[in-house]
Design an enzyme around this catalytic site. Structure first.
Site, PDB file in Angstrom:
ATOM      1  N   LEU A   1     -10.368 -49.217  32.204  1.00  0.00           N
ATOM      2  CA  LEU A   1      -9.987 -48.812  30.846  1.00  0.00           C
ATOM      3  C   LEU A   1     -11.188 -48.436  29.975  1.00  0.00           C
ATOM      4  CD1 LEU A   1      -7.282 -51.543  30.162  1.00  0.00           C
ATOM      5  CD2 LEU A   1      -6.963 -49.242  31.073  1.00  0.00           C
TER       6      LEU A   1
ATOM      7  N   HIS B   1      -7.843 -45.076  26.618  1.00  0.00           N
ATOM      8  CA  HIS B   1      -6.688 -45.930  26.918  1.00  0.00           C
ATOM      9  C   HIS B   1      -6.394 -46.853  25.728  1.00  0.00           C
ATOM     10  CE1 HIS B   1      -8.407 -45.350  31.119  1.00  0.00           C
ATOM     11  NE2 HIS B   1      -7.175 -44.910  31.276  1.00  0.00           N
TER      12      HIS B   1
ATOM     13  N   ASP C   1      -4.634 -35.458  29.270  1.00  0.00           N
ATOM     14  CA  ASP C   1      -3.863 -34.944  30.414  1.00  0.00           C
ATOM     15  C   ASP C   1      -2.681 -34.153  29.842  1.00  0.00           C
ATOM     16  OD1 ASP C   1      -5.045 -36.571  32.920  1.00  0.00           O
ATOM     17  OD2 ASP C   1      -5.046 -37.829  31.152  1.00  0.00           O
TER      18      ASP C   1
ATOM     19  N   VAL D   1      -9.882 -38.871  23.143  1.00  0.00           N
ATOM     20  CA  VAL D   1     -11.028 -39.634  22.656  1.00  0.00           C
ATOM     21  C   VAL D   1     -12.261 -39.173  23.445  1.00  0.00           C
ATOM     22  CG1 VAL D   1     -12.028 -41.936  22.371  1.00  0.00           C
ATOM     23  CG2 VAL D   1      -9.565 -41.585  22.037  1.00  0.00           C
TER      24      VAL D   1
HETATM   25  P1  AMP Z   1      -5.235 -42.805  33.551  1.00  0.00           P
HETATM   26  O1  AMP Z   1      -5.617 -44.240  33.633  1.00  0.00           O
HETATM   27  O2  AMP Z   1      -6.369 -41.853  33.766  1.00  0.00           O
HETATM   28  O3  AMP Z   1      -4.010 -42.475  34.364  1.00  0.00           O
HETATM   29  O4  AMP Z   1      -4.818 -42.549  32.044  1.00  0.00           O
HETATM   30  C1  AMP Z   1      -3.826 -43.330  31.421  1.00  0.00           C
HETATM   31  C2  AMP Z   1      -3.475 -42.723  30.095  1.00  0.00           C
HETATM   32  O5  AMP Z   1      -4.629 -42.663  29.266  1.00  0.00           O
HETATM   33  C3  AMP Z   1      -2.966 -41.268  30.221  1.00  0.00           C
HETATM   34  O6  AMP Z   1      -1.881 -41.089  29.333  1.00  0.00           O
HETATM   35  C4  AMP Z   1      -4.161 -40.462  29.820  1.00  0.00           C
HETATM   36  O7  AMP Z   1      -3.814 -39.201  29.282  1.00  0.00           O
HETATM   37  C5  AMP Z   1      -4.784 -41.354  28.757  1.00  0.00           C
HETATM   38  N1  AMP Z   1      -6.191 -41.012  28.576  1.00  0.00           N
HETATM   39  C6  AMP Z   1      -7.135 -40.901  29.538  1.00  0.00           C
HETATM   40  N2  AMP Z   1      -8.305 -40.499  29.000  1.00  0.00           N
HETATM   41  C7  AMP Z   1      -8.093 -40.333  27.672  1.00  0.00           C
HETATM   42  C8  AMP Z   1      -8.910 -39.914  26.574  1.00  0.00           C
HETATM   43  N3  AMP Z   1     -10.184 -39.599  26.720  1.00  0.00           N
HETATM   44  N4  AMP Z   1      -8.335 -39.879  25.340  1.00  0.00           N
HETATM   45  C9  AMP Z   1      -7.028 -40.212  25.168  1.00  0.00           C
HETATM   46  N5  AMP Z   1      -6.217 -40.606  26.161  1.00  0.00           N
HETATM   47  C10 AMP Z   1      -6.727 -40.668  27.394  1.00  0.00           C
END
Ligand code: AMP
Length: 282
Positions: A33, A37, A150, A176
């Site tokens: 995280l 996240h 995403d 972010v």
């Molecule tokens: P992941 O763990 O990569 O599957 O991401 C989980 C959630 O966090 C997804 O909805 C991603 O779009 C979101 N997320 C990942 N990176 C970012 C970021 N830099 N800013 C905002 N949300 C993010």
């Protein structure tokens, strides 16, 4: 904070929340995280009574040869971060319970899943939709929180929820970034020092596109050309795709109008990074 592995126990907790009339927020993640996240977690804490964060590295969204085995895992650190935020439940289901032997059912959102990232990762969104629908069925959230990072994933999940008549509000929150502009990603951990610098080209090319659009450019081809030139001028980069599409059907635009998504995936060395910007034109 309650840490739950079993699906049955998770459903029982949800049942208790429901009996008390509590609203439920869900933040699906693959762990490792970061502040991106946590921005979703905070929004869930603010807008729902009970927040469930799921951590599951979903094999169905990795193709053979992708980074499933290497994907960073640090469950203790993740749990510490979520505890500090005041999360109610961390759901860490076991692989054998999510995909037991004989598992056969997958969810597909046709057309949208084949565009942009779907071209180089043809089974990715099928994997994402399947795990997210399974988590939704277990947790039955009122709201679920996803990142604009995403963008295609968020658009596809919104379509899945609409098409399958799920009573779940999907909230999509801004990207972010680090102070230098790099979008936070668990995969940034793969980058070596020189690669970290090269990776800035993703956000820089998006800022260039935004500037051109602000100055009146409406030709998608002209914007793409400038973005490609900027990225190719940086050593160690390889463009997977740069697309300028409408942000509903994800189809390429010739002339920019209404809701525009500029989306790209670039390899920095062996690491594939994605980033995007959404622009609303009147
Ligand atoms: P992941 O763990 O990569 O599957 O991401 C989980 C959630 O966090 C997804 O909805 C991603 O779009 C979101 N997320 C990942 N990176 C970012 C970021 N830099 N800013 C905002 N949300 C993010």
């Amino acid at each position: 904070m309650n840490i739950i592995h079993s699906i049955e126990e998770m459903k029982a907790e949800i049942h208790e929340f429901r009996k008390k009339g509590k609203s439920i927020g869900c933040v699906p993640t693959m762990g490792s995280l970061h502040e991106g996240h946590l921005s979703l977690v905070r929004q869930s804490l603010q807008t729902t009574d009970r927040t469930v964060v799921t951590i599951f590295i979903n094999p169905a969204q990795f193709a053979p040869g992708e980074d499933f085995e290497q994907y960073p895992r640090d469950y203790d650190r993740d749990i510490g971060l979520l505890e500090r935020e005041g999360v109610d439940i961390v759901f860490l289901p076991d692989m054998k319970d999510i995909y037991p032997p004989g598992y056969k059912t997958y969810v597909e959102v046709h057309d949208l899943q084949e565009r942009l990232c779907g071209l180089s990762r043809p089974t990715f969104f099928r994997g994402v939709c399947t795990i997210v629908l399974k988590l939704f069925n277990i947790i039955t959230p009122d709201r679920a929180f996803f990142g604009q990072k995403d963008a295609q994933q968020a658009i596809i999940l919104q379509r899945m929820v609409r098409d399958l008549n799920l009573d779940i509000l999907i909230e999509v929150l801004p990207i972010v970034r680090d102070a230098d502009g790099l979008a936070l990603s668990s995969r940034n951990a793969y980058l070596k020092d020189n690669e970290r610098k090269a990776a800035l080209t993703l956000s820089r090319s998006l800022r260039l596109a935004e500037k051109m659009i602000a100055e009146g450019e409406r030709s998608a081809e002209k914007i793409r050309e400038e973005m490609i030139a900027l990225i190719q001028s940086v050593q160690g980069t390889r463009i997977d795709y740069i697309e300028i599409v409408d942000s509903e059907e994800l189809l390429p635009l010739e002339t920019l109008k209404s809701r525009v998504l500029v989306s790209l995936a670039v390899f920095i060395g062996r690491t594939r990074l994605i980033d995007n910007t959404q622009i609303i034109l009147s």
